[in-house]
Structure formats: C-alpha cells, structure tokens
Design an enzyme around this catalytic site. Structure first.
Site, mmCIF file in Angstrom:
data_model
loop_
_atom_site.group_PDB
_atom_site.id
_atom_site.type_symbol
_atom_site.label_atom_id
_atom_site.label_comp_id
_atom_site.label_asym_id
_atom_site.label_seq_id
_atom_site.Cartn_x
_atom_site.Cartn_y
_atom_site.Cartn_z
ATOM 1 N N PRO A 181 0.780 -1.244 0.000
ATOM 2 C CA PRO A 181 0.000 0.000 0.000
ATOM 3 C C PRO A 181 0.813 1.296 0.000
ATOM 4 O O PRO A 181 0.797 2.061 0.970
ATOM 5 C CB PRO A 181 -0.838 -0.133 1.274
ATOM 6 C CG PRO A 181 0.048 -0.913 2.199
ATOM 7 C CD PRO A 181 0.758 -1.894 1.325
ATOM 8 N N CYS A 182 1.478 1.587 -1.110
ATOM 9 C CA CYS A 182 2.195 2.855 -1.207
ATOM 10 C C CYS A 182 1.221 4.036 -1.239
ATOM 11 O O CYS A 182 1.637 5.182 -1.034
ATOM 12 C CB CYS A 182 3.109 2.862 -2.429
ATOM 13 S SG CYS A 182 2.285 2.499 -4.003
ATOM 14 N N HIS A 183 -0.074 3.760 -1.478
ATOM 15 C CA HIS A 183 -1.060 4.849 -1.458
ATOM 16 C C HIS A 183 -1.227 5.425 -0.055
ATOM 17 O O HIS A 183 -1.773 6.528 0.090
ATOM 18 C CB HIS A 183 -2.413 4.370 -1.996
ATOM 19 C CG HIS A 183 -3.022 3.240 -1.208
ATOM 20 N ND1 HIS A 183 -2.718 1.919 -1.440
ATOM 21 C CD2 HIS A 183 -3.929 3.250 -0.187
ATOM 22 C CE1 HIS A 183 -3.406 1.163 -0.609
ATOM 23 N NE2 HIS A 183 -4.146 1.935 0.165
#
Length: 212
Positions: A181-183
C-alpha cells in the site's frame, strides 16, 4: 499470386488462407483451449509468469504471479503490454495468460474493494525490486489499513531518516500497488504526493479505507 475474392466465400491470399476460415473455432472453444494450454503449461512447470486482468473501482488491473507469489500489479495507465514485456525481460520469457494462479489474488482484491478485507494474505515476489527500494516496499504493508505515514516517517522506519526522496522513488516504482500500500504514504504537509496509478486512484483507495 495476389489476393483474390470469391463471391461465395471470404478473402484469401496466395500465401495461405486464414486458418479461422479453414478451421473455424468458436470464441468459447478458443477460450477453453487457451485455458487447457495454460493449465498444462503450469502443471508441467513451463510457466515463468501467469497473468490475468481484473476490473476494479480504480480501473482494470493487470495481475501477474510467479511460482513464488504475486510479482506485479499494474494499472491500465502504465500499459499492460509494457508491463508484460518487462516481466518477460526481467523475470522469465514464458509469460502466459493463466488466470488459475491468480484466483486467490483476485478474490482478495475483490474483498478489499468491497470493504471486507484489510490485510492481504497472498505471498509476494519482489523480483522486480532490489536494494533500498525493496526494503521500503517490504515495510509498506506494516502501515495499517486506514492509516497513513509521511515519506519522512517511512524513511525513519527503515532506519535512514535522510532518505526521504529515495522513499518517494521506492513508492513511485512499487511493482505491487494496492496490495503493497504505497497509497498510504503522503507528503509531510498531508498532500497526496505522487502515485503510480494517478492521483484519482490514490484518492479512491484512501477514501475507501477511511470509510471502513
């Protein structure tokens, strides 16, 4: 001999008739044939990378996996053909559409987008990353669902507080967005920063998690 037409049939050429004309195959039969071939290739260990696509609220996603685990999640904006070419060059040339290997990944993503899954359990293959980028990407799943961290905070988490820019690069080149989850990584001032799938997709993912 040049191509010629016949009032009673389709166009042919001197180099050979269209095989679909000579041996007509219904689309459903062709799909079943492809499924059998991909299944046989996987059973015989002849498949380096299996892939499929999945429709999601952030657009179609390309999912690709090796025997070790999920190796690529690509947004349509990245170009699926380009992503597959990179996999062939860097992972292995035997890349085939073989949905069976991605069934669990697809199910978990559907559960995630429905709001019922907060953690992914599928094995991951970080073959497309190395060094500091891989270290950062391995750390990202430790950011809890619905929470965010700044690039600076992630740099501190990996023990290199000055590597803020490098953390940004690791997020921008993450081969496994959504699942890794780089978001959930934002600018220090709370701004979205960048995102491999575009800012609309990043905002959609953050809103989805905030609403759970």
């Amino acid at each position: 001999m040049t191509g010629m037409t016949n009032d009673d049939g389709p166009r042919t050429t001197g180099t050979g008739a269209d095989t679909r004309t000579l041996f007509p195959v219904a689309d459903g039969d062709l799909a079943r044939l492809r499924a059998r071939l991909s299944g046989a290739a996987e059973d015989l260990g002849l498949l380096d990378v299996a892939y499929r696509t999945l429709d999601t609220p952030v657009g179609p996603l390309l999912l690709a996996a090796t025997e070790r685990g999920l190796v690529r999640v690509a947004f349509e904006s990245e170009g699926f053909d380009a992503a597959l070419e990179t996999l062939a060059e860097r992972v292995g040339p035997r890349v085939l559409e073989a949905p069976r290997r991605l069934d669990t990944v697809a199910r978990e993503l559907e559960e995630y987008f429905a709001g019922g899954r907060h953690v992914f359990d599928v094995p991951l293959d970080f073959a497309l990353s190395s060094g500091f980028r891989r270290e950062v990407q391995r750390r990202l799943p430790h950011i809890d669902y619905g929470r965010t961290r700044s690039y600076k905070q992630v740099a501190e988490l990996v023990g290199n507080p000055r590597a803020v820019r490098a953390v940004g690069t690791a997020c921008a080149t993450n081969p496994l967005p959504v699942v890794v989850p780089c978001h959930r990584v934002l600018r220090t001032d709370g701004g979205l920063g960048g995102y491999i799938g575009g800012l609309d997709a990043k905002r959609t993912l953050l809103d989805l998690e905030a609403a759970a």
